[in-house]
Every structure is written in structure tokens, then in C-alpha cells.
Design a protein around this motif. Sequence first.
Motif, mmCIF file in Angstrom:
data_model
loop_
_atom_site.group_PDB
_atom_site.id
_atom_site.type_symbol
_atom_site.label_atom_id
_atom_site.label_comp_id
_atom_site.label_asym_id
_atom_site.label_seq_id
_atom_site.Cartn_x
_atom_site.Cartn_y
_atom_site.Cartn_z
ATOM 1 N N UNK A 101 71.567 -9.605 49.440
ATOM 2 C CA UNK A 101 72.520 -8.851 48.755
ATOM 3 C C UNK A 101 71.881 -7.708 48.080
ATOM 4 N N UNK A 102 70.760 -7.845 47.463
ATOM 5 C CA UNK A 102 69.896 -7.000 46.783
ATOM 6 C C UNK A 102 69.602 -5.781 47.590
ATOM 7 N N UNK A 103 69.424 -6.080 48.863
ATOM 8 C CA UNK A 103 69.135 -5.054 49.749
ATOM 9 C C UNK A 103 70.321 -4.311 49.892
ATOM 10 N N UNK A 104 71.432 -4.827 50.121
ATOM 11 C CA UNK A 104 73.001 -3.924 50.721
ATOM 12 C C UNK A 104 73.478 -3.386 49.542
ATOM 13 N N UNK A 105 73.119 -3.865 48.351
ATOM 14 C CA UNK A 105 73.703 -3.323 47.111
ATOM 15 C C UNK A 105 72.784 -2.518 46.224
ATOM 16 N N UNK A 106 71.244 -2.514 46.416
ATOM 17 C CA UNK A 106 70.384 -1.615 45.689
ATOM 18 C C UNK A 106 70.121 -0.495 46.256
ATOM 19 N N UNK A 107 71.280 0.248 46.622
ATOM 20 C CA UNK A 107 71.045 1.682 47.174
ATOM 21 C C UNK A 107 71.060 2.771 46.090
ATOM 22 N N UNK A 108 71.550 2.336 44.823
ATOM 23 C CA UNK A 108 71.524 3.331 44.050
ATOM 24 C C UNK A 108 73.035 4.177 43.904
ATOM 25 N N UNK A 109 73.189 5.352 43.326
ATOM 26 C CA UNK A 109 74.377 6.210 43.483
ATOM 27 C C UNK A 109 74.056 7.100 44.666
ATOM 28 N N UNK A 110 75.024 7.017 45.440
ATOM 29 C CA UNK A 110 74.944 7.562 46.854
ATOM 30 C C UNK A 110 76.571 7.986 47.019
ATOM 31 N N UNK A 111 76.488 9.296 47.461
ATOM 32 C CA UNK A 111 77.861 10.060 47.642
ATOM 33 C C UNK A 111 78.472 10.007 48.935
ATOM 34 N N UNK A 112 77.821 9.687 49.942
ATOM 35 C CA UNK A 112 78.565 9.735 51.263
ATOM 36 C C UNK A 112 78.291 8.282 51.907
#
Length: 207
Positions: free
Chosen positions: A73-84
Motif C-alpha cells: 500500500x505504501x508503494x501504490x499510494x506513495x506517488x505524491x501529487x500527480x496530475x495524469x
Amino acid sequence: MDEATSKGDQARTEILNAARDLFIKNGYNGTSMRAIAQAAGGRAVGGLYNHFKTKEEIFSAIIEEQNPYDDLMAAITGTGEIDTAPDFIRAMLGRTLRVMPRHYDFFQITQIDLREFQGAHLQRVLETKLLPNVLRVISEISALPGLKPVDPLGLMRVVASVVLGYMATRTLLPTGIFDDRSEDAWIDLYTDMVLHGLADDTRAEKG
């Protein structure tokens, strides 16, 4: 936490770790309670029953307590603010493909669960813990621009297939079978194939 509780937790962890290694090495049916007791610090078999009623309960506890849910879950949600959506998927896969191979031993345990119990123990974890949260993330991805309309369950299965396939080929195939690309280069290649596919669309356009 008092000393007795602490020792009890330590004993439980030692039993689970020993059992996990034996299940992977010898299979479920090839692992006895006596062997687990011996591997868990030379304990008496009766000591195991203070913590677990059966061997299957030990096996179930491994899947319930030693699964890589937090890291995933940390890997798939820790992407930061991404627009696309494509950028989100690229970041998500990049992190996940670096983290999940570290948990290959759990992947082996799930294969035993599929063979011996038709995946019943893993299914409980998936249904109650993992799938609802993963589907939430997939829905967030689908709401971002840059992705053609896709079925959320289909997208989830594609991502899962990529991760599991990467783990298997990275772990099982001899290193020499691949070229000298770095792990980062392989992850980039995997991600590009997911995002852009394999078909040569330019040929169809020319036709």
C-alpha cells in the motif's frame, strides 16, 4: 506489555518464521509440527499448542500476519501529487516493482495456499483488507486524465499480473538469460509496455 506477554509474542514470531521457512522448503504436507518445534529454537511440540491449535492455524497466521500489505500500500499510494493517470501508473509500478520482489517468500506461501487450500486463506486477506483499498486507488487513477476508458477490475488485474510476472522472472530465471540492463532499465521497459502496449499503431494508421 509485561515480560510474559513479550516472551509469548517472541515465541509466536519464532514459530511463524520457522514454519514459513519449512513450508517453503518442504511443502505443507512435508512439514510436521515436530519439525516446526525443532526449527523454532528446539521447543517441545506441546509448546506450539500453547500458541496454535493446528498446523493449518500456523499457516493461516503466516498469511494473516506476515503478508506485505503495508509495503504494497505504501508503494501504490506513495506517488505524491500527480496530475495524469499515465504518470501515476508509472510511479506506482516503479515503486511496486522495486518493493515486492523482497517479499518473494510470501508469494511462495500463497502458491502453497492455492495448492493445498484452494487459496482460502489468501482470499480472506484479499477480500477484507487488500482489494477494497486497491480498488479505491484504481478508481482514483481512472478519474485522472490521460487514460482511455478501462474497466477498473481489468486494470487491477493487469497491474497485478505485471508485478507477479516481474517477481517470478526476476527470481526464478538465471541472471545470465537477460542482457546487462540494470533493474531500473528493466522496470522502465515493463512500465512502458504497460502504458503503451505492444501493437504498432503507426502501421494501422498508414494502412
